[in-house]
Every structure is written in C-alpha cells, then in structure tokens.
Design a protein around this motif. Structure first.
Motif, PDB file in Angstrom:
ATOM      1  N   SER A   1      13.502  -2.930   5.416  1.00  0.00           N
ATOM      2  CA  SER A   1      13.881  -2.409   6.718  1.00  0.00           C
ATOM      3  C   SER A   1      13.120  -1.204   6.680  1.00  0.00           C
ATOM      4  O   SER A   1      12.990  -0.693   7.476  1.00  0.00           O
ATOM      5  CB  SER A   1      15.661  -2.315   7.391  1.00  0.00           C
ATOM      6  OG  SER A   1      15.796  -1.615   6.168  1.00  0.00           O
ATOM      7  N   SER A   2      12.253  -1.183   5.651  1.00  0.00           N
ATOM      8  CA  SER A   2      11.459  -0.475   5.754  1.00  0.00           C
ATOM      9  C   SER A   2       9.817  -1.161   5.264  1.00  0.00           C
ATOM     10  O   SER A   2       9.572  -2.330   5.935  1.00  0.00           O
ATOM     11  CB  SER A   2      11.108   0.509   4.486  1.00  0.00           C
ATOM     12  OG  SER A   2      10.589   1.728   4.500  1.00  0.00           O
ATOM     13  N   GLY A   3       8.917  -0.977   4.361  1.00  0.00           N
ATOM     14  CA  GLY A   3       7.687  -0.543   4.655  1.00  0.00           C
ATOM     15  C   GLY A   3       7.632  -2.153   2.974  1.00  0.00           C
ATOM     16  O   GLY A   3       8.354  -3.038   3.089  1.00  0.00           O
ATOM     17  N   PHE A   4       6.451  -2.572   2.477  1.00  0.00           N
ATOM     18  CA  PHE A   4       6.703  -3.096   1.083  1.00  0.00           C
ATOM     19  C   PHE A   4       7.154  -2.621   0.309  1.00  0.00           C
ATOM     20  O   PHE A   4       7.682  -3.480  -0.300  1.00  0.00           O
ATOM     21  CB  PHE A   4       4.946  -3.394   0.900  1.00  0.00           C
ATOM     22  CG  PHE A   4       4.890  -5.179   0.181  1.00  0.00           C
ATOM     23  CD1 PHE A   4       4.948  -6.200   0.782  1.00  0.00           C
ATOM     24  CD2 PHE A   4       4.152  -5.079  -1.234  1.00  0.00           C
ATOM     25  CE1 PHE A   4       4.834  -6.804  -0.665  1.00  0.00           C
ATOM     26  CE2 PHE A   4       3.518  -5.606  -2.158  1.00  0.00           C
ATOM     27  CZ  PHE A   4       5.150  -6.789  -0.959  1.00  0.00           C
ATOM     28  N   VAL A   5       6.824  -1.158  -0.078  1.00  0.00           N
ATOM     29  CA  VAL A   5       7.674  -1.004  -0.910  1.00  0.00           C
ATOM     30  C   VAL A   5       8.747  -0.918  -1.042  1.00  0.00           C
ATOM     31  O   VAL A   5       9.506  -0.579  -0.240  1.00  0.00           O
ATOM     32  CB  VAL A   5       6.764   0.962  -1.388  1.00  0.00           C
ATOM     33  CG1 VAL A   5       7.351   1.531  -2.957  1.00  0.00           C
ATOM     34  CG2 VAL A   5       5.134   1.082  -1.280  1.00  0.00           C
ATOM     35  N   PRO A   6       9.307  -1.091  -2.257  1.00  0.00           N
ATOM     36  CA  PRO A   6      10.834  -1.440  -2.649  1.00  0.00           C
ATOM     37  C   PRO A   6      11.462  -0.322  -2.678  1.00  0.00           C
ATOM     38  O   PRO A   6      11.649   0.953  -3.444  1.00  0.00           O
ATOM     39  CB  PRO A   6      10.860  -2.021  -4.083  1.00  0.00           C
ATOM     40  CG  PRO A   6       9.618  -2.542  -4.547  1.00  0.00           C
ATOM     41  CD  PRO A   6       8.973  -1.361  -3.598  1.00  0.00           C
ATOM     42  N   ALA A   7      12.534  -0.734  -2.228  1.00  0.00           N
ATOM     43  CA  ALA A   7      13.448   0.573  -2.413  1.00  0.00           C
ATOM     44  C   ALA A   7      13.883   1.423  -3.630  1.00  0.00           C
ATOM     45  O   ALA A   7      14.437   2.974  -3.804  1.00  0.00           O
ATOM     46  CB  ALA A   7      14.954   0.718  -1.816  1.00  0.00           C
ATOM     47  N   SER A   8      13.749   0.865  -4.579  1.00  0.00           N
ATOM     48  CA  SER A   8      14.033   1.526  -6.387  1.00  0.00           C
ATOM     49  C   SER A   8      12.523   2.920  -6.922  1.00  0.00           C
ATOM     50  O   SER A   8      12.957   2.890  -7.419  1.00  0.00           O
ATOM     51  CB  SER A   8      13.925  -0.275  -6.834  1.00  0.00           C
ATOM     52  OG  SER A   8      12.398  -0.550  -7.368  1.00  0.00           O
ATOM     53  N   LEU A   9      11.851   2.583  -5.749  1.00  0.00           N
ATOM     54  CA  LEU A   9      11.098   3.625  -6.418  1.00  0.00           C
ATOM     55  C   LEU A   9      11.320   5.099  -5.471  1.00  0.00           C
ATOM     56  O   LEU A   9      11.615   4.953  -4.699  1.00  0.00           O
ATOM     57  CB  LEU A   9       9.245   3.163  -6.378  1.00  0.00           C
ATOM     58  CG  LEU A   9       9.137   1.627  -6.846  1.00  0.00           C
ATOM     59  CD1 LEU A   9       7.933   1.129  -6.596  1.00  0.00           C
ATOM     60  CD2 LEU A   9       8.457   2.395  -8.218  1.00  0.00           C
TER      61      LEU A   9
ATOM     62  N   TRP B   1       6.468 -10.400  -4.862  1.00  0.00           N
ATOM     63  CA  TRP B   1       5.684  -9.200  -5.905  1.00  0.00           C
ATOM     64  C   TRP B   1       6.660  -8.345  -6.586  1.00  0.00           C
ATOM     65  O   TRP B   1       7.550  -7.670  -6.046  1.00  0.00           O
ATOM     66  CB  TRP B   1       4.828  -8.505  -4.926  1.00  0.00           C
ATOM     67  CG  TRP B   1       3.982  -7.791  -6.095  1.00  0.00           C
ATOM     68  CD1 TRP B   1       3.991  -5.988  -6.229  1.00  0.00           C
ATOM     69  CD2 TRP B   1       3.064  -8.064  -6.843  1.00  0.00           C
ATOM     70  NE1 TRP B   1       3.129  -5.644  -7.120  1.00  0.00           N
ATOM     71  CE2 TRP B   1       2.474  -6.509  -7.446  1.00  0.00           C
ATOM     72  CE3 TRP B   1       2.229  -8.760  -6.715  1.00  0.00           C
ATOM     73  CZ2 TRP B   1       0.804  -6.969  -7.820  1.00  0.00           C
ATOM     74  CZ3 TRP B   1       0.792  -9.245  -7.610  1.00  0.00           C
ATOM     75  CH2 TRP B   1       0.823  -7.811  -8.735  1.00  0.00           C
ATOM     76  N   LEU B   2       6.560  -8.728  -8.198  1.00  0.00           N
ATOM     77  CA  LEU B   2       7.388  -7.843  -9.340  1.00  0.00           C
ATOM     78  C   LEU B   2       6.914  -7.007  -9.705  1.00  0.00           C
ATOM     79  O   LEU B   2       5.189  -7.256 -10.324  1.00  0.00           O
ATOM     80  CB  LEU B   2       7.525  -9.110 -10.105  1.00  0.00           C
ATOM     81  CG  LEU B   2       8.788  -8.505 -11.442  1.00  0.00           C
ATOM     82  CD1 LEU B   2       9.621  -7.510 -10.714  1.00  0.00           C
ATOM     83  CD2 LEU B   2       9.378  -9.827 -12.638  1.00  0.00           C
TER      84      LEU B   2
ATOM     85  N   TYR C   1       2.320  -1.415  -5.928  1.00  0.00           N
ATOM     86  CA  TYR C   1       2.194  -2.279  -4.360  1.00  0.00           C
ATOM     87  C   TYR C   1       1.781  -2.422  -3.385  1.00  0.00           C
ATOM     88  O   TYR C   1       1.325  -3.136  -2.885  1.00  0.00           O
ATOM     89  CB  TYR C   1       3.655  -2.027  -3.884  1.00  0.00           C
ATOM     90  CG  TYR C   1       4.689  -2.803  -4.929  1.00  0.00           C
ATOM     91  CD1 TYR C   1       5.957  -3.902  -4.622  1.00  0.00           C
ATOM     92  CD2 TYR C   1       4.968  -1.486  -6.023  1.00  0.00           C
ATOM     93  CE1 TYR C   1       6.593  -4.133  -5.227  1.00  0.00           C
ATOM     94  CE2 TYR C   1       6.581  -1.991  -6.521  1.00  0.00           C
ATOM     95  CZ  TYR C   1       6.917  -3.530  -6.610  1.00  0.00           C
ATOM     96  OH  TYR C   1       7.426  -3.647  -7.274  1.00  0.00           O
ATOM     97  N   LEU C   2       1.645  -1.564  -3.986  1.00  0.00           N
ATOM     98  CA  LEU C   2      -0.018  -1.159  -1.979  1.00  0.00           C
ATOM     99  C   LEU C   2      -1.169  -1.545  -2.236  1.00  0.00           C
ATOM    100  O   LEU C   2      -2.346  -1.647  -1.732  1.00  0.00           O
ATOM    101  CB  LEU C   2      -0.014   0.862  -1.723  1.00  0.00           C
ATOM    102  CG  LEU C   2       1.271   0.597  -1.292  1.00  0.00           C
ATOM    103  CD1 LEU C   2       1.736   3.103  -1.581  1.00  0.00           C
ATOM    104  CD2 LEU C   2       1.729   0.495  -0.524  1.00  0.00           C
ATOM    105  N   ALA C   3      -1.196  -2.059  -3.749  1.00  0.00           N
ATOM    106  CA  ALA C   3      -2.600  -2.705  -4.307  1.00  0.00           C
ATOM    107  C   ALA C   3      -2.663  -4.092  -3.576  1.00  0.00           C
ATOM    108  O   ALA C   3      -4.175  -4.165  -3.590  1.00  0.00           O
ATOM    109  CB  ALA C   3      -3.089  -2.700  -5.438  1.00  0.00           C
ATOM    110  N   LEU C   4      -1.772  -4.357  -3.047  1.00  0.00           N
ATOM    111  CA  LEU C   4      -2.164  -5.821  -2.537  1.00  0.00           C
ATOM    112  C   LEU C   4      -2.967  -5.709  -0.953  1.00  0.00           C
ATOM    113  O   LEU C   4      -3.021  -6.815  -0.460  1.00  0.00           O
ATOM    114  CB  LEU C   4      -0.613  -6.346  -2.521  1.00  0.00           C
ATOM    115  CG  LEU C   4       0.100  -7.470  -3.587  1.00  0.00           C
ATOM    116  CD1 LEU C   4       0.632  -5.909  -4.642  1.00  0.00           C
ATOM    117  CD2 LEU C   4       1.018  -7.898  -3.243  1.00  0.00           C
ATOM    118  N   PHE C   5      -3.171  -4.271  -0.167  1.00  0.00           N
ATOM    119  CA  PHE C   5      -3.720  -4.322   0.358  1.00  0.00           C
ATOM    120  C   PHE C   5      -4.880  -3.560   0.924  1.00  0.00           C
ATOM    121  O   PHE C   5      -5.538  -3.534   1.737  1.00  0.00           O
ATOM    122  CB  PHE C   5      -2.670  -3.820   1.681  1.00  0.00           C
ATOM    123  CG  PHE C   5      -1.008  -4.180   2.199  1.00  0.00           C
ATOM    124  CD1 PHE C   5      -1.349  -5.749   2.565  1.00  0.00           C
ATOM    125  CD2 PHE C   5      -0.340  -3.976   1.008  1.00  0.00           C
ATOM    126  CE1 PHE C   5       0.338  -6.292   2.447  1.00  0.00           C
ATOM    127  CE2 PHE C   5       1.349  -4.455   1.007  1.00  0.00           C
ATOM    128  CZ  PHE C   5       1.563  -5.645   1.396  1.00  0.00           C
TER     129      PHE C   5
END
Length: 545
Positions: free
Chosen positions: A348-356, A443-444, A453-457
């Motif tokens: 429900s947010s962006g690509f960066v996961p909630a654990s960061l 993406w793990l 994670y943001l490197a993927l874009f």
C-alpha cells in the motif's frame, strides 16, 4: 547415526553432549558450498554464517556494528574506511597451518579475501559488492590500492566516491574473511573444507544427508557475563526436500525450527487472519516479522525485444493510466488473507518494504483497492466493452494460483489477462532479456538500505547487467538517486528515498503486491533465536533447555 558418531569426537571431551545441546535445522533447498565467496542464496548463507565472521555485523535493529573490527572510522569525504582489528581472533585449527593450530587473523587476510572475490579465477557471484564502488584504475578495474593493509591490525578501503550503504554491504557473507593457506591447499574443494573464525567448527558433510558442526572452544566472543560463546555444542543440518515431511519431522521434535512454512502447513496451523489454530497453540512458538522482500508485478517499458502477444501487451502498458488501473484493481488485503494467512503486508506504499527505516506510508502513499477508479482510468485510455484490454502475464508454476486471482480481479474491471507459465530459469531469462512485457517477480534485499530497492529503477542499471528489470527511465529519478548515494545525513537521505519512491508510485512500472514477512516455528525449549528482516540464522547465542 551420523550425528551420534560424529559427536563422540567433540572438541571438549569433558562436556557431555546430548540432544539438548545440539541445534537441528533442515535445509530443503540445495546447499552448494561452504565457501563465503559463493554465499549467494539462503542455504549457503545460513551454513557459512556459523563458520565465519566479517569486519562488521548487523545488530538487532539492522545497523552495522563491530565484529572482527572492534572499531572503524569513515573519512569526512566518505571515501576512506579504516578498520582496526581485534587482536584475539584466530582461524580454526586446521591441517593447513603449521602444527595444525589456527593462526591470528590479520589485515592482510582481508585484503586477500576481498581481492579473491574480484578475481575472475574464483568465479564468485559476490564481486559486485566491490565493483563500481572501490577505487578504480583508468580501465575501470579495481585499483591495486583499493584495499590496503597498513599493518597487521589496520585495514583501509578506498572508495571511488562516497557510498553510504557500504558498511551494510560489508556485513554480507561475501565479505567474510578466509585464510589464504586453506584456499591454496584445497582449491575448488575449499567449498567442503571450510576454515573460518566463527562460533562453530566444520566437522563433516555427507552431501544430501547431513552437515555437522562442533562448538569452537576458542571463539572470540563472550556474553555479558563473560561466558565464552556459543552455548550449543553442535549444529546438525539435514536435507529433507519434501516440505510435508519436513513439517512432520518438526512436529515430532526432531528439528528445532522451521522457516518459511508453505501453504499446506500454513493452512493447517494458522487461521486466515494469521493466528495459530487451537490444536497447535502451546506446542511451539510462532514468530512473524517483516522480511526484506517485495513481491511485485513488473511492466517492461522498453519495447525493442518484445514479440507477438508480449509486444501487444507492452504497447498497452506504455500508457501510465493502464498501469495505474492494474494497481487499483487488486484487492491486496483480500489476497493476503485468502492465500497467505495474512503473512505479509499489503503493498500500500511504494516499492521499499515496510521493514526498512525509511519506509513511511504517509509520505509515500500507494494504491488501494478502487475498482471504479480502475474502470475510469481504462475508459480514459480508450478501453471498454467494445474494445477490451488484453494482456499476457508471465509467471512460474509456484505463483500460478496467485496470478489466477489477479486475473479474476482484473476481469472485474474489464481487463482480459492470459497467464503464461514458464520454468523458473526460462522465466528469469525472459525478464532479464526484456522479452516479457508483464511478469511476476520478487526482490529480496541484499543489505538493509532502501538504496538496494531503489536501484531497480535507476536507468544505468538496466537488465541483464543490472537489476532494473522494467527498463524504467526517469532523469528526475536518476538525479535523486545519485544525490541520495552521496548524502551522509540519514534524515535527508530518507527524504530523498521517499521522493524517489513517490515517482515509482506515480509512474508505476511495477505493482507492489505485498511486503513479505518471515514466519518461523521454534520448539519451546529453544532460547535466543531471534528473527530479523534479513532472515539471518545466528546461532552463537542460542540455548536449548
């Protein structure tokens, strides 16, 4: 039989070893090497973590802290890292050393280990942790002076430019220290003759059956009371491949923990809301924590390698309104409850996961279930009953059932999706080479920083060489990424990360379906085994009562 026989040779004959002091875990996936240079998957990573150490390690909050380096310093310009090694760390006793006694670890050992990662003859998949980051020669190859042993206890690493997550990268098993003597003696067979500095000593590997480790009596770490770690006498790794048999073995008390339970066992022990069913309450501990993994659907932005139905799908996905509609059409909370017993959090947010730590749903609002909004966007893009949108989604057998759910939800807003199931390797090759227009992927995280994670874009990271599978390109995004890499203030860097993630949400080259969670089942007599978002297995402080 194997375990009983081997434990009689334990290195501390005055200690009685029994099942209470042996930690048993199963590894259903293939374990290929006990060499840190090949710690590319969970199986290898868990196994080598018990045998080796690096300069730094992650604490419980995923922040890098001292390990074999008891202190470190980063220069004001962020380009020079200086590490001071502990004086009391020795390699395990081994025949590779004179008289069989392990020698002290020095800075030269780290220079050797790091250069070995970069050596083409090693063929390690881990060279990327230094390539493009450390000081380089004119031809782009790492410089001879990027790793420098100032003396036996001082190591310097020179970067070509500041890279804030660098300490986090150094916590990875790829960066563990190995002795030159062992690698030179065993060559390729070092994979099965490991010599490290860690809490356990390698004893035996009966491939396909079991691996046995013994306690390292000379391990350098102690607990707060001054007792030398580890508490356990031994570790046994089994290789039961069938997940149902693995679960049954755990329920029989023959394994001490399980990680990542599959759907059949998950439905058996958990209600759809994620709570434990009455029949299993009290029989074991269930722990569920955020995991550094984002499950997503990717949409290829580069049409040049697409053919046939994939080309048609790719052309349709060039329209941002279509991509946004596909996001709004999915009921992610319903999906998680129905298929995963609420193991995971909706994307429900962006690509960066909630654990960061940079995650902030309020600052990066994502897509919620709004089917009417999806229909409105599709109409605006020129689709409707007279001209239905037809797409092709590439996936693998393991996620086919998930895709059938997505297919149903998209059909409810007028999108017709055909599911194309491929073998895992073929699926990955299609994606890497830009031949899949619409695909399932995960993406793990390699290290606990949103940059990973943001490197993927980031456009210079186009696959197949880099992780940008969708070939997303945005000059504004690239400028923010390059700025964030150099920003040393955490709050300002997080603000840049969030700004980048908002661009990903707006342009939506991906659908962030859910942020994964780790589920671990642990026997009630196991203490000190704490899960974390990296899903590490750290046994040096584990006890069995």
């Amino acid at each position: 039989m194997l375990l009983t026989g081997l434990l009689t040779g334990c290195s501390e004959p005055t200690t009685t070893t029994d099942a209470r002091r042996v930690f048993r875990y199963n590894q259903p996936e293939s374990l290929t090497s006990l060499d840190p240079a090949f710690a590319r998957n969970q199986a290898n990573t868990w196994a080598v973590t018990q045998l080796y150490n690096g300069l730094v390690e992650l604490d419980d909050s995923l922040k890098p802290g001292p390990s074999l380096a008891h202190r470190y310093n980063i220069s004001p310009d962020g380009r020079r890292y200086t590490f001071t090694l502990r004086p009391d760390v020795f390699f395990h006793d081994s025949e590779v050393f004179p008289s069989g006694r392990g020698r002290r670890v020095t800075a030269q050992d780290f220079v050797y280990s790091f250069r070995r990662l970069l050596d083409g003859a090693t063929a390690s998949p881990g060279g990327w942790i230094f390539r493009g980051k450390v000081l380089e020669q004119a031809d782009g190859e790492p410089s001879d002076t990027c790793f420098v042993a100032v003396n036996d206890s001082t190591l310097r690493i020179h970067l070509k430019e500041p890279f804030i997550p660098f300490l986090g990268i150094l916590t990875m098993p790829y960066a563990y220290v190995v002795p030159r003597e062992a690698v030179q003696k065993y060559g390729k067979d070092f994979r099965e003759h490991p010599v490290g500095t860690g809490p356990f000593l390698f004893k035996e590997w009966d491939e396909g059956n079991a691996i046995i480790y013994h306690r390292n009596p000379g391990y350098w770490k102690k607990d707060a009371q001054g007792q030398r770690l580890p508490y356990l006498d031994a570790v046994q790794i089994s290789f039961i491949q069938d997940r149902k048999t693995e679960f049954l073995t755990f329920m029989q008390g023959k394994l001490d923990f399980l990680s990542g339970i599959r759907s059949g066992s998950r439905d058996l022990i958990m209600y759809p809301d994620g709570t434990v069913r009455e029949d299993f309450r009290g029989k074991f501990r269930l722990q569920k924590v955020p995991y550094l993994n984002t499950e997503y659907l990717g949409m290829q932005q580069d049409l040049k390698n697409l053919r046939g139905d994939n080309a048609e799908t790719g052309r349709a996905l060039q329209d941002k309104r279509v991509r946004q509609a596909l996001n709004y059409a999915l009921n992610k909370p319903e999906f998680l409850a129905y298929f995963l017993n609420n193991v995971g959090k909706p994307g429900s947010s962006g690509f960066v996961p909630a654990s960061l730590p940079s995650f902030d749903q309020q600052k990066v609002p994502g897509y919620t279930y709004q089917p009417d909004k999806a229909r409105q966007l599709l109409r605006a893009a020129g689709y409707g009953p007279g001209k239905p949108l037809r797409l092709r989604l590439s996936t693998v057998a393991e996620t086919k059932e998930f895709c059938e759910y997505y297919q149903k939800k998209w059909a409810e807003v007028g999108v017709q999706v055909e599911i194309d199931v491929n073998q895992g390797a073929a699926h990955g090759e299609l994606i890497d080479n830009g031949r899949a227009a619409f695909f399932t992927r995960s993406w793990l995280g390699d290290y606990p920083d949103a940059e990973n994670y943001l490197a993927l874009f980031y456009s210079p990271n186009f696959a197949p060489v880099g992780p940008n599978k969708t070939h997303f390109k945005s000059p504004a995004y690239d400028r923010l990424y390059e700025q964030a890499k150099l920003e040393q203030d955490a709050a300002r860097r997080y603000a840049l990360y969030q700004q980048m993630d908002r661009i990903v949400v707006e342009e939506c080259p991906v659908v962030a379906v859910y942020y994964d969670e780790v589920v671990r089942l642990t026997q009630n007599n196991v203490q000190g085994l704490t899960p974390n978002p990296m899903n590490q297995l750290v046994l040096e402080r584990v006890r069995k009562n």
